[in-house]
Scaffold this motif. Structure first.
Motif, PDB file in Angstrom:
ATOM      1  N   GLU A  78       0.831  -1.208   0.000  1.00 22.54           N
ATOM      2  CA  GLU A  78       0.000   0.000   0.000  1.00 22.54           C
ATOM      3  C   GLU A  78       0.866   1.259   0.000  1.00 22.54           C
ATOM      4  O   GLU A  78       0.561   2.227  -0.691  1.00 22.54           O
ATOM      5  N   LEU A  79       1.934   1.247   0.771  1.00 20.79           N
ATOM      6  CA  LEU A  79       2.832   2.395   0.808  1.00 20.79           C
ATOM      7  C   LEU A  79       3.508   2.608  -0.543  1.00 20.79           C
ATOM      8  O   LEU A  79       3.687   3.750  -0.988  1.00 20.79           O
ATOM      9  N   ALA A  80       3.874   1.503  -1.188  1.00 18.33           N
ATOM     10  CA  ALA A  80       4.481   1.595  -2.514  1.00 18.33           C
ATOM     11  C   ALA A  80       3.483   2.159  -3.520  1.00 18.33           C
ATOM     12  O   ALA A  80       3.823   2.997  -4.366  1.00 18.33           O
ATOM     13  N   LYS A  81       2.239   1.706  -3.443  1.00 16.03           N
ATOM     14  CA  LYS A  81       1.191   2.223  -4.328  1.00 16.03           C
ATOM     15  C   LYS A  81       0.996   3.730  -4.122  1.00 16.03           C
ATOM     16  O   LYS A  81       0.844   4.495  -5.090  1.00 16.03           O
ATOM     17  N   ALA A  82       1.000   4.155  -2.852  1.00 20.98           N
ATOM     18  CA  ALA A  82       0.819   5.577  -2.554  1.00 20.98           C
ATOM     19  C   ALA A  82       1.948   6.419  -3.135  1.00 20.98           C
ATOM     20  O   ALA A  82       1.764   7.600  -3.449  1.00 20.98           O
TER      21      ALA A  82
END
Length: 454
Positions: free
Chosen positions: A132-136
């Motif tokens: 999720e952090l990578a997507k953000a």
């Protein structure tokens, strides 16, 4: 040098270290499910012998990782993988949730499948994952596994759930725009490759383990622009875009030993082939990517005390590592290889150098070592599991080297358990220097996060 000069120099050094720590554009996290230190040693002996090294062992940085969960000395795969992806200690069976989350097993639907999710809204809170952090941050993300795509390890990359067995609810979280979607995934996980199509497709007479809610998540994903593939050749034909690959109707992909036995008839891609395709699909993103690759069936063979299939699947993971290293630039890609937990397998006796690890313990003349009753015994045995004979009898090399042979165990159980021992980690690429010493599995999350600058 005065104290102000020292302080300034120290500040520059710290700034330089921080810059170096955030130098990774991409991360590939390899997980050997259940690949404890003895499994690694046995795999090395099986593949390259005493003096050789597995591909993962050639990576320049290594660490030892503690794996206990929030409530147990010996973890299961759900909280141990989630510790890597979130940095939070969880109770056994829990995925992607706060430490106070209580595991609540799913109930059975009218078709007898465990598909009713009993997770209450006040039972803990979701915690962010690396995916999720990578997507953000605008990166592409993927999860590749030889297990069901909703199994504990891959699920810990994209889902939040109070029990790992709620596979039908886990699958929903990967479907953009649908009920239950994990909106922190933005437009969705870019690459999803694994098994267990029944969790994604509706119940029918031909699909008795299908979804009771009638949803066809494969169609919903195709409506969102995903390619949907179900065999090796179709996967090879995907040149770009997002993809869902489900290569078994129910359950997991075949053990690699069995997939290889099929030869040219094999329709399931190897772990190396899935890894290569995932990199090809994720790499075009200028912002980079995060990819998790799991050799999940190592664990399943160990639960059955079938060391040969476990080692063959560990070799398959090692070959996937080699494939990835041949495709990426280690100046911009951090590669981390580790395990989520240990098992009870041990390497015992005083076998001569060169003795086959799946054979009986033998001396340099080829004579088998004998137990107190005069019977030969194998180099690999398990602390517990489903093959404890009431009386040991004479074993032969032919017998113990067979594909289906189950090593003997000390304690009789229907299924061998995980072990509580520490596991190994190997790393190379930007940020890899942080992986040294002995530390908790939750700290792996922080080191990867820092390397990506998230």
């Amino acid at each position: 040098m005065n104290k102000h000069t020292i302080a300034a120099a120290l500040g520059l050094a710290l700034a330089s270290s921080a810059t170096l720590a955030a130098d990774a554009k991409n991360v590939i996290l390899f997980i050997g499910d259940g690949m404890g230190p003895t499994v690694l040693t046995a795999t090395r002996l099986y593949k390259v012998g005493e003096e050789g090294d597995l591909e993962m062992m050639k990576l320049p940085y290594a660490a030892r990782i503690k794996t206990f969960s929030h409530d147990a000395q010996t973890t299961d795969s759900a909280p141990s993988m989630a510790a890597y992806t979130t940095g939070v200690k969880m109770n056994n069976e829990v995925i992607g949730m706060s430490s106070d989350t209580v595991a609540v097993a799913p109930g059975k639907d009218a078709n007898g499948n465990k598909s009713i999710n009993y997770c209450a809204s006040d039972n803990g809170t979701p915690v962010p994952t690396l995916l999720e952090l990578a997507k953000a941050a605008g990166k592409s993300v993927g999860a590749v596994t030889t297990t069901e795509l909703t199994h504990a390890t891959p699920a810990a990359t994209y889902a939040h759930i109070c029990h790992r067995d709620a596979a039908y609810a886990i699958a929903e979280q990967a479907v953009p725009g649908g009920a239950g979607f994990n909106s922190a995934l933005k437009e969705g996980v870019d690459v999803l490759l694994g098994g267990g199509a029944n969790h994604w497709t509706p119940y029918s007479a031909d699909n008795p383990k299908g979804r009771a809610d009638g949803r066809d998540l494969t169609k919903e994903l195709q409506d969102q622009g995903y390619h949907y593939v179900t065999d090796k050749s179709a996967l090879a034909g995907v040149a770009s875009g997002r993809v869902l690959g489900l290569f078994s109707q129910t359950s997991h992909l075949d053990y690699d030993l069995d997939r290889q036995a099929e030869g040219a008839a094999a329709t399931q891609p190897s772990l190396s082939e899935m890894t290569a395709k995932a990199i090809d699909l994720l790499a075009p993103n200028d912002q980079g990517y995060f990819l998790m690759v799991e050799g999940g069936r190592i664990d399943h063979a160990l639960h059955g005390t079938n060391a040969k299939r476990a080692l063959a699947d560990a070799v398959a993971l090692d070959e996937a590592v080699k494939t990835a290293l041949g495709k990426v630039d280690l100046n911009e890609t951090l590669v981390v290889v580790t395990a989520d937990h240990d098992h009870t397998m041990t390497l015992n006796g005083y076998a001569a150098k060169g003795n086959k690890v799946l054979d009986l313990v033998k001396d340099k003349e080829g004579n088998p070592a004998l137990d107190a009753d005069g019977n030969p015994y194998t180099a690999l045995v398990f602390g517990n599991g489903p093959n404890r004979p009431d009386h040991r009898t004479a074993l032969t090399s032919e017998q113990v080297s067979a594909d289906d042979y189950q090593q003997e165990t000390g304690v009789e159980l229907s299924s061998e358990t995980h072990g509580g021992g520490d596991v190994m980690l190997f790393a190379d690429g930007p940020g890899s220097r942080a992986f040294k010493g002995t530390f908790d599995n939750t700290q792996v999350f922080g080191k990867i996060k820092a390397a990506l600058g998230l």
